[in-house]
Scaffold this motif. Structure first.
Motif, PDB file in Angstrom:
ATOM      1  N   GLN B  58       0.908  -1.183  -0.007  1.00 20.38           N
ATOM      2  CA  GLN B  58      -0.010   0.029  -0.034  1.00 20.38           C
ATOM      3  C   GLN B  58       0.557   1.216   0.012  1.00 20.38           C
ATOM      4  O   GLN B  58       0.465   2.515  -0.566  1.00 20.38           O
ATOM      5  N   GLY B  61       1.233   2.196  -3.497  1.00 18.90           N
ATOM      6  CA  GLY B  61       0.131   2.068  -4.251  1.00 18.90           C
ATOM      7  C   GLY B  61      -0.064   0.736  -5.005  1.00 18.90           C
ATOM      8  O   GLY B  61      -0.575   0.920  -6.145  1.00 18.90           O
ATOM      9  N   ASN B 188       4.908   6.084  -6.019  1.00 19.19           N
ATOM     10  CA  ASN B 188       3.954   5.284  -6.159  1.00 19.19           C
ATOM     11  C   ASN B 188       3.988   4.864  -7.495  1.00 19.19           C
ATOM     12  O   ASN B 188       4.287   5.445  -8.408  1.00 19.19           O
ATOM     13  N   ARG B 191       1.582   6.449 -10.386  1.00 19.09           N
ATOM     14  CA  ARG B 191       2.076   7.730 -10.507  1.00 19.09           C
ATOM     15  C   ARG B 191       3.512   7.699 -11.337  1.00 19.09           C
ATOM     16  O   ARG B 191       3.907   8.657 -12.308  1.00 19.09           O
TER      17      ARG B 191
END
Lengths: 385, 385
Positions: B58, B61, B188, B191
């Motif tokens: 997490q 991401g 992330n 991203r």
């Protein structure tokens, strides 16, 4: 609820000895420096790391700079097998780490006898002119049989001498997976006659995810992991200083206590075995070589009993043991070891692997034995109801 | 002697956060079971292990089952590079873990500009029809330059689209070595637009010898280590439960504190930089991309000064820093990063790598800065005497 725990699965995992954790502790905090850094405290850590490797090596009769530190016996074994290109001889009762690595190559698997012993003669018969590696375990992780490595080493040595004589420069090495047995039997590279040896910290009350591959000088390894050039370029990656400090202390303790501990375990194991035989007579089958077995190993089969069901029922009283080895590859399948020693499906399915160790006191094992007998009897009654 | 320690080498190693060690502690002792064992406490550990992977995932991401846990970023990187057979594009300023693994294959190394930036255009120019992997670091470990991964990802995406259009089924992936920067900048996977990402616990106040390789679903890996089938068969070996529990907690803490910590580090770094520039004026050279740099990174060169000598003299006052990266491959040689950004030998030899982190308080860095200025001045006087 805090019921007593009877841990009878030391071959699957061992807890870290508190003394081991204590020596590791500073390397998590104030001694965290990268051993390749240039300032004095980092240089000091480099020295402590090398010293720990030396102590570790001494416990198997080797030198520190002959070790490659890895992140587990599985990696050590893969590195050993990766060292050669030619034909490999191994046995059908090796751990999956050996089997899977060997299966990706040209290979022959030698079968054991009914006691789980890999004979030197069988290895000799499997020899080919292009054989470059023989890999046989020190002791079996399921049935505890100790392999005649000295005899197998003699076969390898004779083949090497033959090649020298005929002018064949192809090397041949003997590797042993010594993951099981350290701290219970003598593990000395010269006395075993091996060229490479894999040893795991996580099975000897040391930290997990640390292991070594010992290589006799002259054996050329081919690295699996490339990078910063650590471990003489054979295993790159920032050194696991805390892990190696702990591994060395665990090995030192296990080495020092080996003789007394092996006698202690053998007595407890033999008493347990006798009670089980007394309780079940001819219904119980003892596996493994009864004369050449790890002191803490006891493998029994109760044909007709559902071993998995029994494991779950025993768990309810805090008795933790296994049907086979604890490894993802084994889940939901019959043990390849038991199949290889010629067990029937009913015998294999009714198997329990009991591996004693530091957590096994005379009293706790006696209690666990009573619980096992009670649960097996209940299972038998259920089956015949 | 207990003089204050000024640790300015967080890129080389970080101490374990005490909170991290606290959550790991039970897994060394009472929760030592093998997660592949069948009894309830072992099954519970399996779940805790998977939960930790989920938490860890997490923070970048991703999902837990998209991670392969390895024994270090070097191994993660090697595993990523091992996933493809074709041509590889990387940069000349990668860590040795990437460079050495890439050099064993058909490859092209893209050069950075003077600021250490790898441009997407340069990657585009290096593309070949048989390119299967682009591997570019998230941020440079010596000069701190943050790479334009999103732009590079766009190049890879366009090439992938082109191949689909012409019916070419050859895959092309983007991997990033994110060993430096987590906890300082946003990491992330969506991203960044990468397909694979390597991340190291030992550089983020977590335990050493633990890392992950994240792979986008669909990327097919080829294992380096075969065996019991752990990590979906992609990395066999008994799971490092304590390590992953610690890694997840370290990542969670770093992720949570990232914004405040990056502002804090940037302020301290900028103050330090200003003091050094004020002290040495035009004699000091600042390296790395001044606008796209890790908040804790400061790379300076004082041409004519002997950086190694300076490191040893600073050590006498407890200031610990590096000339280049801490890695066995770097010892006694000039940094390949500094050469690649076009530094002269005198500039490279007069370099100091300063990497701030949790151990860097405003006060301690101010003191260290004074010590550095004093020692540099003394060196300059010595040279001109």
């Amino acid at each position: 609820m805090s019921q007593p725990v009877y841990y009878l699965d030391h071959a699957a995992a061992t807890p870290i000895d508190e003394r081991v954790l204590a020596v590791m502790r500073p390397y998590f905090s104030e001694k965290f420096y990268n051993p390749s850094s240039p300032y004095a405290p980092a240089v000091a850590i480099r020295k402590e790391y090398e010293d720990a490797k030396h102590i570790l090596a001494q416990t198997i009769g080797a030198k520190g700079d002959e070790l490659v530190i890895t992140a587990g016996a599985t990696e050590s074994i893969n590195l050993a097998i990766h060292s050669v290109q030619g034909h490999i001889i191994s046995s059908s009762i090796e751990h999956h780490a050996v089997l899977k690595a060997v299966e990706s190559r040209e290979h022959t698997l030698v079968n054991p006898n009914k006691k789980g012993t890999i004979s030197a003669d069988a290895v000799k018969l499997a020899l080919r002119s292009d054989t470059e590696l023989v890999s046989v375990q020190l002791a079996n992780n399921e049935i505890g049989t100790i392999q005649p490595l000295r005899d197998i080493a003699a076969v390898v040595l004779a083949e090497r001498a033959r090649r020298v004589e005929v002018g064949d420069s192809r090397p041949i090495y003997l590797h042993t997976d010594a993951s099981q047995g350290f701290g219970q039997i003598d593990v000395n590279v010269a006395r075993l006659g091996v060229d490479m040896l894999s040893l795991n910290s996580g099975k000897m009350y040391g930290p997990k995810q640390v292991a070594l591959l010992w290589c006799k000088p002259g054996v050329r390894l081919s690295p699996l992991v490339l990078g910063g050039g650590q471990e003489r370029g054979l295993r790159s990656g920032t050194e696991n200083v805390a892990g190696v400090i702990g591994f060395a202390e665990a090995a030192r303790l296990a080495h020092k206590q080996r003789k007394s501990e092996s006698v202690r375990l053998m007595e407890i194991r033999d008493t347990m075995q006798k009670k089980l035989v007394d309780a079940f007579g001819e219904m119980i089958l003892l596996s493994g070589n009864q004369k050449k077995r790890l002191p803490g190993s006891l493998h029994i089969s109760l044909p007709g009993i559902d071993g998995e069901r029994l494991v779950f029922s025993l768990e309810s009283e805090g008795v933790f043991l296994a049907t086979g080895s604890a490894c993802a590859a084994n889940q939901g399948t019959r043990s390849h070891v038991l199949t290889a020693i010629g067990m029937s499906d009913a015998e294999a399915d009714g198997s329990l692997r009991i591996t004693l160790g530091k957590l096994s006191s005379e009293k706790s094992v006696a209690e666990a034995t009573e619980i096992i007998i009670r649960h097996v009897k209940k299972e038998m009654e259920r089956m015949h109801a």
